[in-house]
Write a protein that holds these residues in place. Structure first.
Motif, mmCIF file in Angstrom:
data_model
loop_
_atom_site.group_PDB
_atom_site.id
_atom_site.type_symbol
_atom_site.label_atom_id
_atom_site.label_comp_id
_atom_site.label_asym_id
_atom_site.label_seq_id
_atom_site.Cartn_x
_atom_site.Cartn_y
_atom_site.Cartn_z
ATOM 1 N N ALA A 167 -27.090 -17.149 8.819
ATOM 2 C CA ALA A 167 -25.653 -17.011 8.557
ATOM 3 C C ALA A 167 -25.124 -18.243 7.837
ATOM 4 N N CYS A 168 -25.612 -19.414 8.239
ATOM 5 C CA CYS A 168 -25.180 -20.650 7.585
ATOM 6 C C CYS A 168 -25.616 -20.696 6.131
ATOM 7 N N LEU A 169 -26.797 -20.182 5.842
ATOM 8 C CA LEU A 169 -27.286 -20.168 4.466
ATOM 9 C C LEU A 169 -26.411 -19.282 3.585
ATOM 10 N N ARG A 170 -25.885 -18.203 4.158
ATOM 11 C CA ARG A 170 -25.042 -17.291 3.390
ATOM 12 C C ARG A 170 -23.623 -17.819 3.241
ATOM 13 N N CYS A 171 -23.087 -18.344 4.332
ATOM 14 C CA CYS A 171 -21.705 -18.851 4.295
ATOM 15 C C CYS A 171 -21.529 -19.822 5.446
ATOM 16 N N LYS A 172 -21.703 -21.096 5.174
ATOM 17 C CA LYS A 172 -21.689 -22.082 6.250
ATOM 18 C C LYS A 172 -20.324 -22.173 6.921
ATOM 19 N N GLU A 173 -19.236 -21.966 6.164
ATOM 20 C CA GLU A 173 -17.907 -22.070 6.776
ATOM 21 C C GLU A 173 -17.668 -20.942 7.777
ATOM 22 N N GLN A 174 -18.078 -19.726 7.381
ATOM 23 C CA GLN A 174 -17.848 -18.564 8.241
ATOM 24 C C GLN A 174 -18.632 -18.646 9.535
ATOM 25 N N SER A 175 -19.761 -19.353 9.511
ATOM 26 C CA SER A 175 -20.668 -19.356 10.656
ATOM 27 C C SER A 175 -20.049 -19.919 11.922
ATOM 28 N N PHE A 176 -19.045 -20.769 11.808
ATOM 29 C CA PHE A 176 -18.470 -21.408 12.988
ATOM 30 C C PHE A 176 -17.130 -20.792 13.404
ATOM 31 N N ARG A 177 -16.797 -19.646 12.831
ATOM 32 C CA ARG A 177 -15.568 -18.964 13.213
ATOM 33 C C ARG A 177 -15.817 -18.168 14.501
ATOM 34 N N LEU A 178 -14.923 -18.321 15.471
ATOM 35 C CA LEU A 178 -15.087 -17.604 16.742
ATOM 36 C C LEU A 178 -14.571 -16.180 16.584
ATOM 37 N N ARG A 205 -16.077 -11.789 16.886
ATOM 38 C CA ARG A 205 -16.866 -10.991 17.822
ATOM 39 C C ARG A 205 -18.364 -11.305 17.720
ATOM 40 N N TRP A 206 -18.845 -11.613 16.509
ATOM 41 C CA TRP A 206 -20.255 -11.953 16.362
ATOM 42 C C TRP A 206 -20.564 -13.246 17.110
ATOM 43 N N MET A 207 -19.688 -14.243 16.955
ATOM 44 C CA MET A 207 -19.919 -15.515 17.628
ATOM 45 C C MET A 207 -19.801 -15.365 19.140
ATOM 46 N N GLU A 214 -28.091 -9.722 12.482
ATOM 47 C CA GLU A 214 -27.677 -10.689 11.475
ATOM 48 C C GLU A 214 -26.178 -10.565 11.272
ATOM 49 N N ARG A 215 -25.544 -11.659 10.947
ATOM 50 C CA ARG A 215 -24.085 -11.651 10.892
ATOM 51 C C ARG A 215 -23.547 -10.704 9.831
ATOM 52 N N GLU A 216 -24.179 -10.640 8.699
ATOM 53 C CA GLU A 216 -23.668 -9.768 7.647
ATOM 54 C C GLU A 216 -23.763 -8.310 8.054
ATOM 55 N N GLU A 217 -24.773 -7.946 8.857
ATOM 56 C CA GLU A 217 -24.899 -6.576 9.333
ATOM 57 C C GLU A 217 -23.768 -6.239 10.298
ATOM 58 N N THR A 218 -23.455 -7.191 11.187
ATOM 59 C CA THR A 218 -22.383 -6.964 12.152
ATOM 60 C C THR A 218 -21.035 -6.903 11.461
ATOM 61 N N ASP A 219 -20.830 -7.775 10.471
ATOM 62 C CA ASP A 219 -19.563 -7.772 9.731
ATOM 63 C C ASP A 219 -19.348 -6.426 9.055
ATOM 64 N N ALA A 220 -20.419 -5.870 8.487
ATOM 65 C CA ALA A 220 -20.290 -4.590 7.812
ATOM 66 C C ALA A 220 -19.919 -3.486 8.797
ATOM 67 N N LEU A 222 -31.223 -18.339 17.136
ATOM 68 C CA LEU A 222 -31.088 -19.545 16.325
ATOM 69 C C LEU A 222 -31.414 -19.247 14.864
ATOM 70 N N ARG A 223 -32.434 -18.433 14.628
ATOM 71 C CA ARG A 223 -32.765 -18.050 13.253
ATOM 72 C C ARG A 223 -31.622 -17.257 12.623
ATOM 73 N N ALA A 224 -31.010 -16.353 13.400
ATOM 74 C CA ALA A 224 -29.883 -15.567 12.883
ATOM 75 C C ALA A 224 -28.715 -16.475 12.508
ATOM 76 N N PHE A 225 -28.482 -17.496 13.332
ATOM 77 C CA PHE A 225 -27.391 -18.415 13.033
ATOM 78 C C PHE A 225 -27.699 -19.220 11.773
ATOM 79 N N GLN A 226 -28.927 -19.684 11.640
ATOM 80 C CA GLN A 226 -29.315 -20.439 10.455
ATOM 81 C C GLN A 226 -29.180 -19.582 9.199
#
Length: 342
Positions: A287-298, A300-302, A315-321, A281-285
């Motif tokens: 992600a929302c702080l960095r880019c709220k729109e991206q956070s709800f895209r389905l 591989r991270w989601m 963290e989402r940015e780590e996985t994206d990289a 839940l903290r990781a999701f929050q």
């Protein structure tokens, strides 16, 4: 049922074929009939107190008592739908389903869930009276678990439409920032808004069911997986806080978030593994702080977020990289996502 949950949680292939022909496999009998069966002790020993629950007698059974009247059998049939939904989400995240081909699949699965719910015997529908009835019979927690799984499956089915509905709203806004990820053209799904509403409805129903169940000791579901279910439902509440213009909906979402956090924290006392749910839940929050729109895209991270409840999540940015670099968790490479569930 355990195979469906555990295989996705641990990122391992399934051991049992979930799509077997259950018309030829005997289903569990009505739990109320089962508990009334005589034991060997009843037949061989006189004067021994029966272990059967006194509240359950043949007069409390509501004939017929076939498999369709078994909570466990209903759970097995529902599990087949959950498996199909999981496979579909894996295909979406891996890019194997195109937008134009997605809606028929969603419609079939949505109809199948509705048909399953509508076909439930009258005493199995999610009502307060039925919860009390099953609690009195000694099966209150199984009843609650059945409907938690139903709402969770529906929530997963429609979850991706939170993002799509958001995209559609952004496209309709003439003042939207064209460089924002939120303005990406939404897939051609006419029912995206309806499906997004269904996701929020089922997430709210899941939360309400947990709250109600916790008011009675015979229905309180305090197993660790409830923490994961509430985390996913909480992200839907976060979506409402971020994007809704309805003040009443925002207030309700905020209340659910507070209650969910309290329950998850309570579960943590008994199940140390719930720490992973709080971390997610903290990781999701974050992600929302960095880019709220991206956070709800389905993506591989989601997919990891909603399925791999048994593992820590980056963290989402780590996985994206990592994904952009062409490396990452082998279990979720595009060509291999499906094998985890098949």
């Amino acid at each position: 049922m355990s195979d469906t949950w555990s295989s996705s949680a641990l990122g391992i292939p399934r051991a049992i074929d979930p799509l077997a022909d259950y018309t030829t496999v005997p289903m569990p009998m009505d739990e109320r009939a089962f508990i009334c069966l005589p034991s060997d002790d009843d037949d061989k020993e006189e004067g021994v107190t029966s272990l059967r629950q006194p509240a359950i007698t043949t007069t409390t059974l509501r004939p017929p008592c076939g498999p369709e009247h078994s909570l466990i059998a209903q759970m097995i049939w529902l599990n087949q739908l959950l498996y199909r939904i999981t496979c579909m989400n894996a295909d979406v995240a891996a890019g194997r389903i195109q937008a134009v081909a997605l809606e028929p699949t969603i419609r079939r699965l949505s109809t199948a869930l509705d048909d399953w719910s509508d076909a439930l015997p009258a005493d199995m529908h999610n009502t307060s009276d039925n919860m009390t009835y099953w609690a009195d019979q000694g099966f209150g927690r199984i009843f609650v678990n059945l409907h938690l799984n139903y709402n969770y499956a529906a929530q997963l089915l429609f979850y991706q439409f939170l993002h799509w509905n958001q995209d559609a709203d952004a496209d309709a806004d003439p003042n939207a920032d064209t460089a924002s990820p939120a303005t990406v053209t939404a897939p051609p799904i006419p029912s995206a808004n309806l499906y997004a509403q269904k996701c929020t409805t089922h997430a709210a129903a899941l939360c309400a069911l947990v709250y109600h169940a916790r008011t009675h000791r015979d229905t309180d579901v305090s197993y660790s997986l409830v923490g994961h279910m509430l985390v996913v439902a909480s992200t839907v509440q976060i979506y409402t806080l971020l994007f809704s213009a309805d003040e009443a909906a925002i207030a309700a979402a905020r209340d659910r978030l507070e209650r969910n956090f309290e329950i998850i924290t309570t579960l943590r006392r008994y199940w140390p593994c719930v720490d992973a749910s709080l971390g997610r839940l903290r990781a999701f929050q974050n992600a929302c702080l960095r880019c709220k729109e991206q956070s709800f895209r389905l993506d591989r991270w989601m997919l990891r977020f909603v399925l791999d409840y048994g593992q820590a999540i980056q963290e989402r940015e780590e996985t994206d990289a990592v994904d952009e670099g062409g490396e990452g968790d082998e279990a979720y490479e595009t060509e291999d996502v499906g094998r985890l569930f098949g």
